[in-house]
Scaffold this motif. Structure first.
Motif, PDB file in Angstrom:
ATOM      1  N   ILE A 140       0.847  -1.188   0.000  1.00 33.56           N
ATOM      2  CA  ILE A 140       0.000   0.000   0.000  1.00 33.56           C
ATOM      3  C   ILE A 140       0.886   1.242   0.000  1.00 33.56           C
ATOM      4  O   ILE A 140       1.495   1.581   1.020  1.00 33.56           O
ATOM      5  CB  ILE A 140      -0.950   0.008   1.214  1.00 33.56           C
ATOM      6  CG1 ILE A 140      -1.814  -1.250   1.200  1.00 33.56           C
ATOM      7  CG2 ILE A 140      -1.801   1.281   1.212  1.00 33.56           C
ATOM      8  CD1 ILE A 140      -2.680  -1.429   2.423  1.00 33.56           C
ATOM      9  N   PRO A 141       0.967   1.933  -1.126  1.00 35.49           N
ATOM     10  CA  PRO A 141       1.742   3.176  -1.163  1.00 35.49           C
ATOM     11  C   PRO A 141       0.983   4.311  -0.475  1.00 35.49           C
ATOM     12  O   PRO A 141      -0.237   4.234  -0.280  1.00 35.49           O
ATOM     13  CB  PRO A 141       1.919   3.446  -2.653  1.00 35.49           C
ATOM     14  CG  PRO A 141       0.804   2.727  -3.313  1.00 35.49           C
ATOM     15  CD  PRO A 141       0.445   1.568  -2.430  1.00 35.49           C
ATOM     16  N   GLN A 142       1.726   5.360  -0.152  1.00 32.49           N
ATOM     17  CA  GLN A 142       1.148   6.526   0.513  1.00 32.49           C
ATOM     18  C   GLN A 142       1.570   7.783  -0.244  1.00 32.49           C
ATOM     19  O   GLN A 142       2.747   7.959  -0.552  1.00 32.49           O
ATOM     20  CB  GLN A 142       1.662   6.608   1.953  1.00 32.49           C
ATOM     21  CG  GLN A 142       1.159   7.800   2.729  1.00 32.49           C
ATOM     22  CD  GLN A 142       1.911   7.944   4.037  1.00 32.49           C
ATOM     23  OE1 GLN A 142       3.017   8.479   4.054  1.00 32.49           O
ATOM     24  NE2 GLN A 142       1.338   7.449   5.110  1.00 32.49           N
ATOM     25  N   LEU A 143       0.605   8.636  -0.541  1.00 32.72           N
ATOM     26  CA  LEU A 143       0.882   9.931  -1.140  1.00 32.72           C
ATOM     27  C   LEU A 143       0.574  11.014  -0.118  1.00 32.72           C
ATOM     28  O   LEU A 143      -0.344  10.883   0.681  1.00 32.72           O
ATOM     29  CB  LEU A 143       0.009  10.158  -2.389  1.00 32.72           C
ATOM     30  CG  LEU A 143       0.233   9.214  -3.559  1.00 32.72           C
ATOM     31  CD1 LEU A 143      -0.756   9.536  -4.681  1.00 32.72           C
ATOM     32  CD2 LEU A 143       1.661   9.299  -4.067  1.00 32.72           C
ATOM     33  N   ARG A 144       1.338  12.088  -0.184  1.00 36.01           N
ATOM     34  CA  ARG A 144       1.130  13.223   0.718  1.00 36.01           C
ATOM     35  C   ARG A 144       0.214  14.237   0.058  1.00 36.01           C
ATOM     36  O   ARG A 144       0.265  14.427  -1.152  1.00 36.01           O
ATOM     37  CB  ARG A 144       2.480  13.869   1.017  1.00 36.01           C
ATOM     38  CG  ARG A 144       3.454  12.929   1.669  1.00 36.01           C
ATOM     39  CD  ARG A 144       4.887  13.331   1.423  1.00 36.01           C
ATOM     40  NE  ARG A 144       5.173  14.654   1.927  1.00 36.01           N
ATOM     41  CZ  ARG A 144       6.216  14.959   2.693  1.00 36.01           C
ATOM     42  NH1 ARG A 144       7.074  14.039   3.006  1.00 36.01           N
ATOM     43  NH2 ARG A 144       6.404  16.177   3.112  1.00 36.01           N
ATOM     44  N   GLY A 168      11.401  11.864 -15.308  1.00 31.10           N
ATOM     45  CA  GLY A 168      10.532  10.936 -16.021  1.00 31.10           C
ATOM     46  C   GLY A 168      10.110   9.758 -15.161  1.00 31.10           C
ATOM     47  O   GLY A 168       9.885   8.664 -15.669  1.00 31.10           O
ATOM     48  N   HIS A 169      10.014   9.973 -13.854  1.00 28.59           N
ATOM     49  CA  HIS A 169       9.619   8.924 -12.917  1.00 28.59           C
ATOM     50  C   HIS A 169       8.111   9.017 -12.659  1.00 28.59           C
ATOM     51  O   HIS A 169       7.420   9.830 -13.256  1.00 28.59           O
ATOM     52  CB  HIS A 169      10.381   9.086 -11.595  1.00 28.59           C
ATOM     53  CG  HIS A 169      11.858   9.203 -11.760  1.00 28.59           C
ATOM     54  ND1 HIS A 169      12.637   8.230 -12.329  1.00 28.59           N
ATOM     55  CD2 HIS A 169      12.706  10.214 -11.444  1.00 28.59           C
ATOM     56  CE1 HIS A 169      13.898   8.606 -12.347  1.00 28.59           C
ATOM     57  NE2 HIS A 169      13.967   9.808 -11.818  1.00 28.59           N
ATOM     58  N   PHE A 170       7.606   8.227 -11.745  1.00 34.30           N
ATOM     59  CA  PHE A 170       6.201   8.322 -11.359  1.00 34.30           C
ATOM     60  C   PHE A 170       6.060   8.081  -9.860  1.00 34.30           C
ATOM     61  O   PHE A 170       6.919   7.499  -9.224  1.00 34.30           O
ATOM     62  CB  PHE A 170       5.307   7.351 -12.148  1.00 34.30           C
ATOM     63  CG  PHE A 170       5.671   5.897 -12.014  1.00 34.30           C
ATOM     64  CD1 PHE A 170       5.283   5.158 -10.918  1.00 34.30           C
ATOM     65  CD2 PHE A 170       6.409   5.268 -13.009  1.00 34.30           C
ATOM     66  CE1 PHE A 170       5.614   3.813 -10.795  1.00 34.30           C
ATOM     67  CE2 PHE A 170       6.747   3.923 -12.903  1.00 34.30           C
ATOM     68  CZ  PHE A 170       6.346   3.202 -11.803  1.00 34.30           C
ATOM     69  N   HIS A 171       4.940   8.560  -9.328  1.00 30.21           N
ATOM     70  CA  HIS A 171       4.583   8.287  -7.936  1.00 30.21           C
ATOM     71  C   HIS A 171       3.733   7.023  -7.830  1.00 30.21           C
ATOM     72  O   HIS A 171       3.903   6.244  -6.905  1.00 30.21           O
ATOM     73  CB  HIS A 171       3.830   9.477  -7.332  1.00 30.21           C
ATOM     74  CG  HIS A 171       4.704  10.674  -7.123  1.00 30.21           C
ATOM     75  ND1 HIS A 171       4.814  11.679  -8.063  1.00 30.21           N
ATOM     76  CD2 HIS A 171       5.526  10.996  -6.121  1.00 30.21           C
ATOM     77  CE1 HIS A 171       5.666  12.588  -7.621  1.00 30.21           C
ATOM     78  NE2 HIS A 171       6.108  12.200  -6.445  1.00 30.21           N
ATOM     79  N   LEU A 172       2.815   6.854  -8.769  1.00 37.95           N
ATOM     80  CA  LEU A 172       1.988   5.651  -8.819  1.00 37.95           C
ATOM     81  C   LEU A 172       1.869   5.198 -10.266  1.00 37.95           C
ATOM     82  O   LEU A 172       1.737   6.025 -11.175  1.00 37.95           O
ATOM     83  CB  LEU A 172       0.567   5.910  -8.305  1.00 37.95           C
ATOM     84  CG  LEU A 172       0.335   6.143  -6.835  1.00 37.95           C
ATOM     85  CD1 LEU A 172      -1.158   6.381  -6.576  1.00 37.95           C
ATOM     86  CD2 LEU A 172       0.833   4.986  -5.994  1.00 37.95           C
ATOM     87  N   TYR A 173       1.906   3.892 -10.452  1.00 35.49           N
ATOM     88  CA  TYR A 173       1.622   3.294 -11.751  1.00 35.49           C
ATOM     89  C   TYR A 173       0.370   2.463 -11.570  1.00 35.49           C
ATOM     90  O   TYR A 173       0.350   1.525 -10.772  1.00 35.49           O
ATOM     91  CB  TYR A 173       2.775   2.410 -12.229  1.00 35.49           C
ATOM     92  CG  TYR A 173       2.646   1.975 -13.676  1.00 35.49           C
ATOM     93  CD1 TYR A 173       3.386   2.606 -14.665  1.00 35.49           C
ATOM     94  CD2 TYR A 173       1.785   0.959 -14.047  1.00 35.49           C
ATOM     95  CE1 TYR A 173       3.277   2.222 -15.999  1.00 35.49           C
ATOM     96  CE2 TYR A 173       1.653   0.571 -15.371  1.00 35.49           C
ATOM     97  CZ  TYR A 173       2.403   1.209 -16.343  1.00 35.49           C
ATOM     98  OH  TYR A 173       2.282   0.830 -17.661  1.00 35.49           O
ATOM     99  N   LEU A 174      -0.676   2.829 -12.282  1.00 38.52           N
ATOM    100  CA  LEU A 174      -1.959   2.154 -12.180  1.00 38.52           C
ATOM    101  C   LEU A 174      -2.161   1.324 -13.442  1.00 38.52           C
ATOM    102  O   LEU A 174      -2.137   1.867 -14.549  1.00 38.52           O
ATOM    103  CB  LEU A 174      -3.087   3.179 -12.035  1.00 38.52           C
ATOM    104  CG  LEU A 174      -2.899   4.199 -10.910  1.00 38.52           C
ATOM    105  CD1 LEU A 174      -3.913   5.314 -11.025  1.00 38.52           C
ATOM    106  CD2 LEU A 174      -2.981   3.527  -9.562  1.00 38.52           C
TER     107      LEU A 174
END
Length: 122
Positions: free
Chosen positions: A7-11, A67-73
């Motif tokens: 489970i990732p967490q975003l601020r 070119g990164h991401f925080h979430l990949y869905l």
């Protein structure tokens, strides 16, 4: 013993805005909301958390520049998902495109500036 999920967490600096983005723009649902400080967001069998903080996530510029991401869905139809995003006035950072690693992806930012990739394997 087995790990049963990640489970990732975003601020977020604005929980109400982030909840609106993920529920109204992306069609996800609120799994739980603890004192408007910590919220679980669900889509299908996947969950991630939002945490209310005072300062914007410092990784946002780094992710954008690299070119990164925080979430990949991952989805089974990124073209349809992108059409729904456009219909809800979500700005696409990158429209649907195919990658050399055999995926079809679209890129957006959430209300806080986090980079989200939505993709499907080809």
């Amino acid at each position: 013993m087995a790990i049963t999920g990640i489970i990732p967490q975003l601020r977020t600096t604005d929980m109400a805005s982030s909840i609106r983005f993920y529920t109204q723009k992306l069609g996800f649902s609120v799994e739980f909301n603890y004192q408007d400080f910590y919220t679980g967001i669900r889509t299908g069998s996947q969950v991630f958390h939002l945490k209310l903080v005072d300062d914007k996530d410092p990784s946002i510029p780094y992710v954008d520049q690299g070119g990164h991401f925080h979430l990949y869905l991952q989805t089974n139809d990124v073209i349809e998902f992108a059409a729904k995003l456009k219909a809800k006035d979500v700005l696409l950072v990158e429209d649907v495109h195919e990658t050399p690693w055999n995926t079809r992806e679209v890129v957006i930012h959430d209300d806080q500036g986090h980079t989200l990739y939505i993709g499907e394997p080809l």
